[in-house]
Design a protein around this motif. Structure first.
Motif, PDB file in Angstrom:
ATOM      1  N   LYS A  36       0.835  -1.190   0.000  1.00  0.00           N
ATOM      2  CA  LYS A  36       0.000   0.000   0.000  1.00  0.00           C
ATOM      3  C   LYS A  36       0.876   1.249   0.000  1.00  0.00           C
ATOM      4  O   LYS A  36       1.877   1.317   0.714  1.00  0.00           O
ATOM      5  CB  LYS A  36      -0.919   0.015   1.216  1.00  0.00           C
ATOM      6  CG  LYS A  36      -1.892  -1.164   1.277  1.00  0.00           C
ATOM      7  CD  LYS A  36      -2.885  -1.128   0.121  1.00  0.00           C
ATOM      8  CE  LYS A  36      -3.901  -2.262   0.226  1.00  0.00           C
ATOM      9  NZ  LYS A  36      -4.881  -2.245  -0.900  1.00  0.00           N
ATOM     10  N   SER A  37       0.497   2.224  -0.788  1.00  0.00           N
ATOM     11  CA  SER A  37       1.267   3.459  -0.884  1.00  0.00           C
ATOM     12  C   SER A  37       0.474   4.624  -0.307  1.00  0.00           C
ATOM     13  O   SER A  37      -0.733   4.740  -0.523  1.00  0.00           O
ATOM     14  CB  SER A  37       1.617   3.756  -2.347  1.00  0.00           C
ATOM     15  OG  SER A  37       2.285   4.999  -2.454  1.00  0.00           O
ATOM     16  N   GLU A  38       1.170   5.497   0.451  1.00  0.00           N
ATOM     17  CA  GLU A  38       0.521   6.687   0.991  1.00  0.00           C
ATOM     18  C   GLU A  38       0.623   7.867   0.023  1.00  0.00           C
ATOM     19  O   GLU A  38       0.064   8.928   0.271  1.00  0.00           O
ATOM     20  CB  GLU A  38       1.172   7.071   2.317  1.00  0.00           C
ATOM     21  CG  GLU A  38       2.604   7.538   2.218  1.00  0.00           C
ATOM     22  CD  GLU A  38       3.228   7.871   3.561  1.00  0.00           C
ATOM     23  OE1 GLU A  38       4.058   8.792   3.595  1.00  0.00           O
ATOM     24  OE2 GLU A  38       2.869   7.226   4.570  1.00  0.00           O
ATOM     25  N   LYS A  87      -0.311   9.869  -3.143  1.00  0.00           N
ATOM     26  CA  LYS A  87      -1.435  10.014  -4.065  1.00  0.00           C
ATOM     27  C   LYS A  87      -0.913  10.207  -5.487  1.00  0.00           C
ATOM     28  O   LYS A  87      -0.166  11.141  -5.763  1.00  0.00           O
ATOM     29  CB  LYS A  87      -2.322  11.194  -3.658  1.00  0.00           C
ATOM     30  CG  LYS A  87      -3.599  11.310  -4.485  1.00  0.00           C
ATOM     31  CD  LYS A  87      -4.478  12.439  -3.987  1.00  0.00           C
ATOM     32  CE  LYS A  87      -5.762  12.541  -4.812  1.00  0.00           C
ATOM     33  NZ  LYS A  87      -6.639  13.647  -4.354  1.00  0.00           N
ATOM     34  N   LYS A  94       6.338   5.748   0.453  1.00  0.00           N
ATOM     35  CA  LYS A  94       6.114   6.696   1.542  1.00  0.00           C
ATOM     36  C   LYS A  94       6.758   8.031   1.179  1.00  0.00           C
ATOM     37  O   LYS A  94       7.773   8.068   0.494  1.00  0.00           O
ATOM     38  CB  LYS A  94       6.692   6.163   2.859  1.00  0.00           C
ATOM     39  CG  LYS A  94       6.025   4.888   3.354  1.00  0.00           C
ATOM     40  CD  LYS A  94       6.612   4.446   4.682  1.00  0.00           C
ATOM     41  CE  LYS A  94       5.960   3.143   5.164  1.00  0.00           C
ATOM     42  NZ  LYS A  94       4.516   3.331   5.434  1.00  0.00           N
ATOM     43  N   TYR A  95       6.155   9.104   1.646  1.00  0.00           N
ATOM     44  CA  TYR A  95       6.655  10.427   1.280  1.00  0.00           C
ATOM     45  C   TYR A  95       8.116  10.607   1.662  1.00  0.00           C
ATOM     46  O   TYR A  95       8.913  11.160   0.908  1.00  0.00           O
ATOM     47  CB  TYR A  95       5.800  11.510   1.936  1.00  0.00           C
ATOM     48  CG  TYR A  95       4.442  11.669   1.294  1.00  0.00           C
ATOM     49  CD1 TYR A  95       4.316  12.237   0.028  1.00  0.00           C
ATOM     50  CD2 TYR A  95       3.277  11.235   1.938  1.00  0.00           C
ATOM     51  CE1 TYR A  95       3.075  12.379  -0.571  1.00  0.00           C
ATOM     52  CE2 TYR A  95       2.033  11.367   1.343  1.00  0.00           C
ATOM     53  CZ  TYR A  95       1.938  11.945   0.092  1.00  0.00           C
ATOM     54  OH  TYR A  95       0.707  12.071  -0.507  1.00  0.00           O
TER      55      TYR A  95
END
Length: 314
Positions: free
Chosen positions: A143-145, A147, A227-228
């Motif tokens: 899962k990626s945060e 967008k 992740k950022y």
């Protein structure tokens, strides 16, 4: 039936190679009467058991799989060498050694390319790519945060950003021939070069659906941050490594062009000239910074890159 050849470059790929080959053999193209599939593999100087795996599958499927051994020349040159040694077929796809293709990966891509070809009256160079699904070493989705915006392709985007992940790419025969006539002395990656060429003189199809499990692990040549924080670190590292890669690649593209042979829209040529010549002109850099046709997909990335252009860091 149409024909598609998959071009795979491998290097010390024994860990995941069999899984990927099996997923390719499970493609449903032929069952759906869409395209006959063959696989051409180039070994880039492996020292593990990769050769044994390739020998095994080429003997089991002699009509579908063949491979050849080459010197270690790196992933970019290895894929260009594959294109040069490929058969004369309708379409070409590109494969890494460690991913997993869903059964309809090729059929869905080919259908979209064929649909585009049917819409045009001339022989148009076409590049297709889809969004890869990030997975871990066990093929579990990551899962990626971050967008991700809907992709908008264009030559002004291709100059400063690549949105086509090579292992998702399909090209038609027309684009393959153009690529072989315009091989670069420098490019960041082979798939980025495909994107530049296709947006300059042809058409790009970007499919937001995912048909490939894009394995992320420590041995990836390239990976994707989820992740950022990790994405920011990755970008800083990439920028420090070569902060002039975009302009170098654009200059390499200009060097191989023969404009009387490779047709394009006039605005593409003008944008390319401004982008290359902007390295020595503050006036052109201000013009580039204000040009809406030169863009990255994400707004914050776009703003940051325009600032870098003003400071001549591109």
């Amino acid at each position: 039936m149409r024909k598609i050849q998959i071009l795979m470059s491998v290097y010390n790929g024994e860990k995941y190679l069999e899984t990927q080959i099996k997923s390719i053999l499970s493609q449903d193209c032929e069952r759906k009467n869409i395209a006959k599939v063959t696989l051409l593999i180039r070994d880039d100087g492996s020292s593990d058991n990769t050769h044994e795996i390739l020998n095994k599958y080429s003997k089991l499927y002699p009509d579908s799989i063949r491979w050849y051994k080459g010197e270690n020349i790196g992933v970019i040159n290895s894929f260009f060498d594959l294109v040069e040694h490929s058969d004369e077929v309708d379409y070409y796809a590109f494969s890494d050694q460690d991913d997993y293709w869903l059964p309809d990966k090729l059929s869905e891509g080919v259908k979209k390319v064929v649909k585009r070809e049917d819409m045009t009256t001339s022989e148009e160079p076409i590049l297709y790519g889809c969004r890869p699904k990030l997975v871990d070493v066990n093929l579990n989705e990551i899962k990626s945060e971050i967008k991700i915006p809907v992709v908008q392709t264009g030559f002004g985007n291709a100059l400063i950003e690549n949105v086509i992940t090579g292992c998702t790419a399909i090209i038609n025969n027309k684009l393959k021939k153009i690529i072989m006539n315009y091989l670069p002395k420098y490019t960041v990656m082979h798939d980025w070069w495909f994107y530049i060429v296709a947006t300059y003189c042809g058409h790009v199809i970007y499919d937001e659906n995912s048909y490939i499990l894009y394995r992320q692990h420590g041995n990836n040549v390239l990976g994707s941050a989820t992740k950022y924080g990790s994405e920011l670190r990755k970008r800083i590292f990439s920028w420090k490594k070569d902060c002039t890669k975009a302009s170098r690649q654009a200059k390499a593209f200009m060097d191989v062009l023969e404009f009387n042979k490779l047709k394009t829209q006039k605005n593409n040529f003008e944008l390319l000239k401004e982008f290359v010549n902007g390295k020595s002109s503050i006036k052109l850099r201000f013009k580039l910074a204000l040009n809406k046709n030169l863009y990255r997909q994400r707004k914050i990335d776009n703003i940051m890159f325009k600032i870098l252009i003003l400071f001549n860091i591109y």
